[in-house]
Design a protein around this motif. Sequence first.
Motif, short mmCIF file in Angstrom:
data_model
loop_
_atom_site.label_atom_id
_atom_site.label_comp_id
_atom_site.label_asym_id
_atom_site.label_seq_id
_atom_site.Cartn_x
_atom_site.Cartn_y
_atom_site.Cartn_z
N ILE A 1 0.97 -1.21 0.03
CA ILE A 1 -0.05 0.02 0.13
C ILE A 1 0.96 1.23 -0.12
CG2 ILE A 1 -1.82 1.34 0.98
CD1 ILE A 1 -2.88 -1.34 2.30
N SER A 2 0.68 2.21 -1.09
CA SER A 2 1.15 3.30 -0.96
C SER A 2 0.45 4.36 -1.59
CB SER A 2 2.64 3.20 -1.86
OG SER A 2 3.36 4.62 -1.65
N ALA A 3 0.79 5.73 -1.64
CA ALA A 3 0.36 6.78 -2.59
C ALA A 3 1.34 7.41 -3.37
CB ALA A 3 -0.24 7.73 -1.36
N ARG A 4 0.68 7.65 -4.66
CA ARG A 4 1.58 8.28 -5.61
C ARG A 4 2.95 7.58 -6.05
NH1 ARG A 4 0.27 14.85 -4.00
NH2 ARG A 4 -2.04 14.51 -4.69
N GLY A 5 2.81 6.38 -6.00
CA GLY A 5 4.18 5.43 -6.47
C GLY A 5 4.88 4.94 -5.38
N PHE A 6 5.99 4.04 -5.83
CA PHE A 6 6.91 3.39 -5.08
C PHE A 6 6.39 2.22 -4.13
CE2 PHE A 6 8.81 7.57 -6.14
CZ PHE A 6 9.95 7.07 -6.68
N ASN A 7 5.32 1.53 -4.79
CA ASN A 7 4.57 0.63 -3.90
C ASN A 7 5.25 -0.73 -4.09
OD1 ASN A 7 2.65 -0.09 -2.20
ND2 ASN A 7 1.10 -0.61 -3.73
N ASP A 8 5.37 -1.22 -3.13
CA ASP A 8 5.60 -2.82 -2.94
C ASP A 8 5.55 -3.33 -1.38
OD1 ASP A 8 7.73 -2.00 -1.46
OD2 ASP A 8 9.16 -2.01 -3.16
N ARG A 9 5.80 -4.41 -1.21
CA ARG A 9 5.83 -4.86 -0.20
C ARG A 9 6.35 -3.96 1.22
NH1 ARG A 9 7.87 -10.89 2.46
NH2 ARG A 9 7.04 -10.62 4.55
N LEU A 10 7.27 -3.66 0.74
CA LEU A 10 8.14 -3.03 1.69
C LEU A 10 8.06 -1.35 1.41
CD1 LEU A 10 11.45 -5.03 1.96
CD2 LEU A 10 9.56 -5.06 3.45
N ALA A 11 6.82 -0.91 1.09
CA ALA A 11 6.76 0.77 0.75
C ALA A 11 6.91 1.18 1.90
CB ALA A 11 5.41 0.74 0.28
N GLN A 12 7.82 2.34 2.01
CA GLN A 12 8.15 3.26 3.21
C GLN A 12 7.96 4.59 2.98
OE1 GLN A 12 10.28 3.77 0.88
NE2 GLN A 12 11.84 2.21 0.58
N LYS A 13 7.24 5.18 2.06
CA LYS A 13 7.08 6.57 2.03
C LYS A 13 5.54 6.89 2.35
CE LYS A 13 10.57 6.88 -1.54
NZ LYS A 13 11.10 5.68 -1.52
N LEU A 14 4.88 6.16 3.09
CA LEU A 14 3.37 6.53 3.58
C LEU A 14 3.39 6.36 5.04
CD1 LEU A 14 0.47 6.93 2.72
CD2 LEU A 14 0.03 4.49 3.00
N LEU A 15 3.10 7.49 6.01
CA LEU A 15 3.22 7.51 7.30
C LEU A 15 1.73 6.94 7.78
CD1 LEU A 15 4.66 7.90 9.89
CD2 LEU A 15 3.49 10.27 9.89
N VAL A 16 1.44 5.94 8.43
CA VAL A 16 0.25 5.53 8.88
C VAL A 16 0.09 5.71 10.46
CG1 VAL A 16 -1.34 3.49 9.05
CG2 VAL A 16 0.16 3.86 7.26
N LEU A 17 -1.00 6.22 10.79
CA LEU A 17 -1.27 6.70 12.21
C LEU A 17 -2.73 6.05 12.62
CD1 LEU A 17 -0.50 10.33 12.14
CD2 LEU A 17 0.98 8.79 13.04
N ILE A 18 -2.60 5.54 13.85
CA ILE A 18 -4.13 5.07 14.36
C ILE A 18 -4.19 5.99 15.71
CG2 ILE A 18 -5.53 3.24 15.45
CD1 ILE A 18 -4.00 1.16 13.66
N ASP A 19 -5.23 6.78 15.59
CA ASP A 19 -5.38 7.67 16.88
C ASP A 19 -4.10 8.63 17.22
OD1 ASP A 19 -8.36 7.53 17.02
OD2 ASP A 19 -7.78 5.58 18.12
N GLY A 20 -3.37 8.87 16.16
CA GLY A 20 -2.29 9.69 16.38
C GLY A 20 -0.86 8.77 16.50
N ARG A 21 -1.29 7.59 16.86
CA ARG A 21 -0.21 6.61 17.25
C ARG A 21 0.48 5.99 15.84
NH1 ARG A 21 -0.07 0.89 17.86
NH2 ARG A 21 -2.61 0.97 17.54
N THR A 22 1.88 6.40 15.68
CA THR A 22 2.29 5.86 14.51
C THR A 22 2.53 4.45 14.33
OG1 THR A 22 4.32 5.88 13.02
CG2 THR A 22 4.55 6.27 15.36
N VAL A 23 2.10 3.81 13.52
CA VAL A 23 2.39 2.25 13.28
C VAL A 23 3.42 1.81 12.52
CG1 VAL A 23 -0.05 1.88 14.20
CG2 VAL A 23 0.38 2.07 11.70
#
Length: 690
Positions: free
Chosen positions: A99-121
């Motif tokens: 999962i990624s946005a605007r490219g560079f997507n693969d299993r180890l995609a690392q340019k998308l920051l994901v938070l759950i209630d402000g907690r980085t995961v």
Amino acid sequence: MTFVKNIWVCLILIGPMISCVPDAQAEDDLLVSLSLEELMNVEVTLASRKEERLFETAAAIFVLTQEDIRRSGATSIPEALRLVPGMQVARLDANKWAISARGFNDRLAQKLLVLIDGRTVYTPIFSGVFWGVQDLMLEDVERIELIRGPGATLWGANAVNGIINIITKNAQDTQGTLIRLGAGTEERGFGAVRYGGKWGKNTYFRLYTKYFNRDAFVDASGKTKADDWSQFRTGFRSDWQPSLQDHITTQGAIFTGKAGQTFKVPTLTGSYEDIFDADTDQVGGHFLARWDHTLSATSGTVLQTFYDRNRRMDPLSAILRETYDVDFQHRFALGRRQHVVWGMGYRTNRDTTRGSLKLSFDPPSRKTHTLSAFAQNEISVIQDRLRLTLGSKVEHNSFTGMEYQPNARFLWTPRLHHTLWGAVSRAVRTPARADDDVLIAFQTFKLEDILPETPPGGPPILVFVKGNPDFESEKMIAYELGYRVQPQANLFFDVATFYNVYTDLRAGRDSPFTFVTNPNHFESTLVIDNLMDGKTHGLEVVVDWQSSSNRTRFRASYSYLNVDLDLKPGANSESQTAEVGNPKHQAYFHASLMPHQKVQFDGMIRFVARSPARADDISLPFVGLLPRMNLPRYTELDLRIGLHLSQELELSIVGQNLLQAHHAEAADFFLGAQSTQIQRGVYSTLLWSF
């Protein structure tokens, strides 16, 4: 056709039950929960760390409401994200996603920051997300806010191509008991129980437990593989308001599960590879506490801290990771035309690993620290017409030291229901353990395959990928422009364009072959380095229409993405394979209908253009010798029928990926996990709340 027949059988059997439902439930309860007018006025916080109207946000923001998630038929957060324009969501097997946005997507995609209630995961092991363990009761999700584009000024490194914040409901809004049970062809069985209650006058809480068991997918021939998946999770949330100015939230969860897969490990004997099935054990949990304090109508503070612990064990490695984080922010008005938000934070990550020939880290244990501070000023240049936002974040991390990430944004409202916005931003993706000190045995090749003039039977070549302690942050300058218009109360258009310039991207440089004995073989090491630059540009369009009665809603989206990468001197030529891993064109059409007072119907058809698979973003020598799985374009259809049997009881029947028996969405050769193909699935859910 079998699914359609099953749907008709269910309707024939359940139809009499619907006709007997008491009319005590108001029809409005079954309508779309928010009109488009109300949705545009939803208060979002992701873009500015303070509440602002979605329509007046100077970013490519999109909101998935609880109603969107429920009516999509999704059983996981990744499946719900398919509804977001510009997102690349590809399933590798039954328990993994890219999962990624605007490219560079693969299993180890690392340019998308994901938070759950402000907690980085995100995991500092590779700066990405293990989506399989980010599981929630979807009924507890209030909304998902997503920004396509950088948000590093407020949220820090790794918020390069996008940010996601999954916001759960206040415990006060989940009172009573909810029970969900379901089963199907791929969703073999799942269930959840939630109870919400109250302590005293001002404290609300909820407790929940959930479990699922999902079937394995198949290979290209239709043979069932070993990627079945099960997980158990239990958790809580409490919300306490000791005064009108204070709100204290605590929440936590623990989980355990098993995710199967087929591993492919290089060897130096026989066929030079060992293929076997095994499970990955996943155990973890977290605890979060947040204190919101209101100082005045225009001023307030937020103090948040959390602890997160995860352990993953499979035949290739074992990784135990712990994260401690504390974050403070303060917002206030500076005169009548300026609103300032500033804050600081500290995070420490500690991990302990056990490796193998296939995957190891040196040193096996490491502790890293990140200290950050940010400030942003929102200036009303022309009242209710033109707004300028300036800010920057400064971070110090254990890998590259000091990093800065500024941005400048404007928002112009020439007239009512018209918004033009633009931004220039800088963001970085800081190194992770996978860049700095990893060692991966990628593949063993026959010598005659590399050098045809060599007689058969010579020593094999074992190829390694090695981390680089001098690896620098990947950098990006983003230029964005967007336009929103709501010409009518029930019609909405959103267009966003972007042009991103990347420098110092991850690529690889070759090293000379070395000869090793016991057993005799050659070794080639590919060292990770900043040997690639690149540019991306694209377009994202959303059209949303809703009938005046709220009984019908249509949403359509189209996104275009172009990735162009350039190698620096010394880079391995196969590094450019990263640019072919993202489809140029994606589109979907989602229809939500209510043909009967107590019947809901939803359908989504999605199209993804052809996307040739590749090994990974970093280069790998001899990739041309690997089995390449070209991923053809595909079109898929999801359908959902919701039947409200009573005010407390709802039955849903869902069909997913209905147009093909199975299809491929992604390929993963890099870490030895073999991808599978996504199957057509049907499941039903019974939801009882009281």
